[in-house]
Design a protein around this motif. Sequence first.
Motif, mmCIF file in Angstrom:
data_model
loop_
_atom_site.group_PDB
_atom_site.id
_atom_site.type_symbol
_atom_site.label_atom_id
_atom_site.label_comp_id
_atom_site.label_asym_id
_atom_site.label_seq_id
_atom_site.Cartn_x
_atom_site.Cartn_y
_atom_site.Cartn_z
ATOM 1 N N LYS A 15 0.838 -1.194 0.000
ATOM 2 C CA LYS A 15 0.000 0.000 0.000
ATOM 3 C C LYS A 15 0.872 1.242 0.000
ATOM 4 O O LYS A 15 1.919 1.273 0.612
ATOM 5 N N VAL A 16 0.407 2.270 -0.702
ATOM 6 C CA VAL A 16 1.051 3.581 -0.718
ATOM 7 C C VAL A 16 0.000 4.587 -0.269
ATOM 8 O O VAL A 16 -1.063 4.709 -0.885
ATOM 9 N N ILE A 17 0.302 5.291 0.820
ATOM 10 C CA ILE A 17 -0.620 6.301 1.335
ATOM 11 C C ILE A 17 0.076 7.650 1.194
ATOM 12 O O ILE A 17 0.980 7.972 1.968
ATOM 13 N N ALA A 18 -0.332 8.405 0.185
ATOM 14 C CA ALA A 18 0.294 9.697 -0.085
ATOM 15 C C ALA A 18 -0.344 10.772 0.773
ATOM 16 O O ALA A 18 -1.563 10.868 0.870
ATOM 17 N N GLY A 19 0.509 11.583 1.411
ATOM 18 C CA GLY A 19 0.046 12.719 2.188
ATOM 19 C C GLY A 19 0.412 14.002 1.468
ATOM 20 O O GLY A 19 0.777 13.997 0.293
ATOM 21 N N ALA A 20 0.352 15.116 2.174
ATOM 22 C CA ALA A 20 0.656 16.415 1.585
ATOM 23 C C ALA A 20 2.127 16.527 1.207
ATOM 24 O O ALA A 20 2.468 17.118 0.182
ATOM 25 N N ASN A 22 4.694 13.745 2.524
ATOM 26 C CA ASN A 22 5.306 12.411 2.595
ATOM 27 C C ASN A 22 4.332 11.319 2.190
ATOM 28 O O ASN A 22 3.123 11.508 2.235
ATOM 29 N N SER A 23 4.907 10.169 1.851
ATOM 30 C CA SER A 23 4.113 8.977 1.555
ATOM 31 C C SER A 23 4.480 7.876 2.533
ATOM 32 O O SER A 23 5.662 7.688 2.852
ATOM 33 N N GLU A 24 3.470 7.170 3.008
ATOM 34 C CA GLU A 24 3.679 6.000 3.855
ATOM 35 C C GLU A 24 3.693 4.790 2.928
ATOM 36 O O GLU A 24 2.739 4.560 2.180
ATOM 37 N N ILE A 25 4.788 4.039 2.956
ATOM 38 C CA ILE A 25 4.942 2.881 2.085
ATOM 39 C C ILE A 25 4.905 1.628 2.955
ATOM 40 O O ILE A 25 5.719 1.470 3.863
ATOM 41 N N ILE A 26 3.965 0.738 2.674
ATOM 42 C CA ILE A 26 3.840 -0.511 3.421
ATOM 43 C C ILE A 26 4.328 -1.633 2.521
ATOM 44 O O ILE A 26 3.810 -1.830 1.420
ATOM 45 N N ILE A 27 5.357 -2.347 2.989
ATOM 46 C CA ILE A 27 5.949 -3.447 2.226
ATOM 47 C C ILE A 27 5.681 -4.750 2.969
ATOM 48 O O ILE A 27 5.969 -4.867 4.161
ATOM 49 N N GLU A 28 5.126 -5.726 2.258
ATOM 50 C CA GLU A 28 4.921 -7.056 2.832
ATOM 51 C C GLU A 28 6.187 -7.856 2.570
ATOM 52 O O GLU A 28 6.552 -8.087 1.414
ATOM 53 N N ILE A 29 6.876 -8.252 3.646
ATOM 54 C CA ILE A 29 8.153 -8.952 3.500
ATOM 55 C C ILE A 29 7.998 -10.467 3.599
ATOM 56 O O ILE A 29 8.899 -11.211 3.225
ATOM 57 N N ALA A 30 6.872 -10.912 4.118
ATOM 58 C CA ALA A 30 6.494 -12.325 4.185
ATOM 59 C C ALA A 30 4.982 -12.332 4.378
ATOM 60 O O ALA A 30 4.416 -11.311 4.766
ATOM 61 N N ILE A 38 8.393 5.849 5.825
ATOM 62 C CA ILE A 38 7.888 7.154 5.408
ATOM 63 C C ILE A 38 8.960 7.807 4.545
ATOM 64 O O ILE A 38 10.109 7.940 4.976
ATOM 65 N N ILE A 39 8.601 8.171 3.316
ATOM 66 C CA ILE A 39 9.522 8.850 2.410
ATOM 67 C C ILE A 39 8.802 10.052 1.802
ATOM 68 O O ILE A 39 7.578 10.146 1.868
ATOM 69 N N ILE A 49 7.332 4.062 -6.994
ATOM 70 C CA ILE A 49 6.752 3.134 -6.020
ATOM 71 C C ILE A 49 5.272 2.959 -6.334
ATOM 72 O O ILE A 49 4.511 3.919 -6.352
ATOM 73 N N LYS A 50 4.876 1.734 -6.587
ATOM 74 C CA LYS A 50 3.486 1.406 -6.905
ATOM 75 C C LYS A 50 3.077 0.146 -6.158
ATOM 76 O O LYS A 50 3.904 -0.736 -5.908
ATOM 77 N N GLU A 51 1.819 0.044 -5.805
ATOM 78 C CA GLU A 51 1.314 -1.170 -5.171
ATOM 79 C C GLU A 51 1.549 -2.359 -6.092
ATOM 80 O O GLU A 51 1.315 -2.289 -7.296
ATOM 81 N N GLY A 52 2.081 -3.438 -5.511
ATOM 82 C CA GLY A 52 2.355 -4.653 -6.271
ATOM 83 C C GLY A 52 3.781 -4.741 -6.792
ATOM 84 O O GLY A 52 4.212 -5.812 -7.212
ATOM 85 N N SER A 53 4.522 -3.636 -6.759
ATOM 86 C CA SER A 53 5.907 -3.681 -7.247
ATOM 87 C C SER A 53 6.839 -4.188 -6.144
ATOM 88 O O SER A 53 6.510 -4.161 -4.962
ATOM 89 N N GLU A 54 8.007 -4.674 -6.558
ATOM 90 C CA GLU A 54 9.006 -5.133 -5.596
ATOM 91 C C GLU A 54 9.789 -3.940 -5.073
ATOM 92 O O GLU A 54 10.039 -2.980 -5.809
#
Length: 69
Positions: A15-20, A22-30, A38-39, A49-54
Motif C-alpha cells: 500500500k502507498v498512502i500519499a500525504g501532503a 510524505n508517503s507512507e509505504i507498506i511493504i509485505e516482506i512475508a 515514510i519517504i 513506487i506502486k502497489e504490487g511492485s518489488e
Amino acid sequence: MKVSARNNIKGTVKKVIAGAVNSEIIIEIAPGIEMTGIITNSSSERLNIKEGSEAYAVVKASDVIIAVD
C-alpha cells in the motif's frame, strides 16, 4: 543495487498512502508480515513506487532496543 546498510529486506509494496508532503509505504516482506517506511512524495515518484511492485526495506540503525513485559 549497492548499499552500505546490512539489513536489506525484499518485499512487495502492499500500500502507498500519499500525504501532503510524505508517503507512507507498506511493504509485505512475508505473508502477513509488513514493514512501513515514510519517504517524501518526490522520492516515491522518482522511485516509481506502486502497489504490487518489488521494493527493499533498508534498515540502518546504530541501536536496536529489546523490551519484554
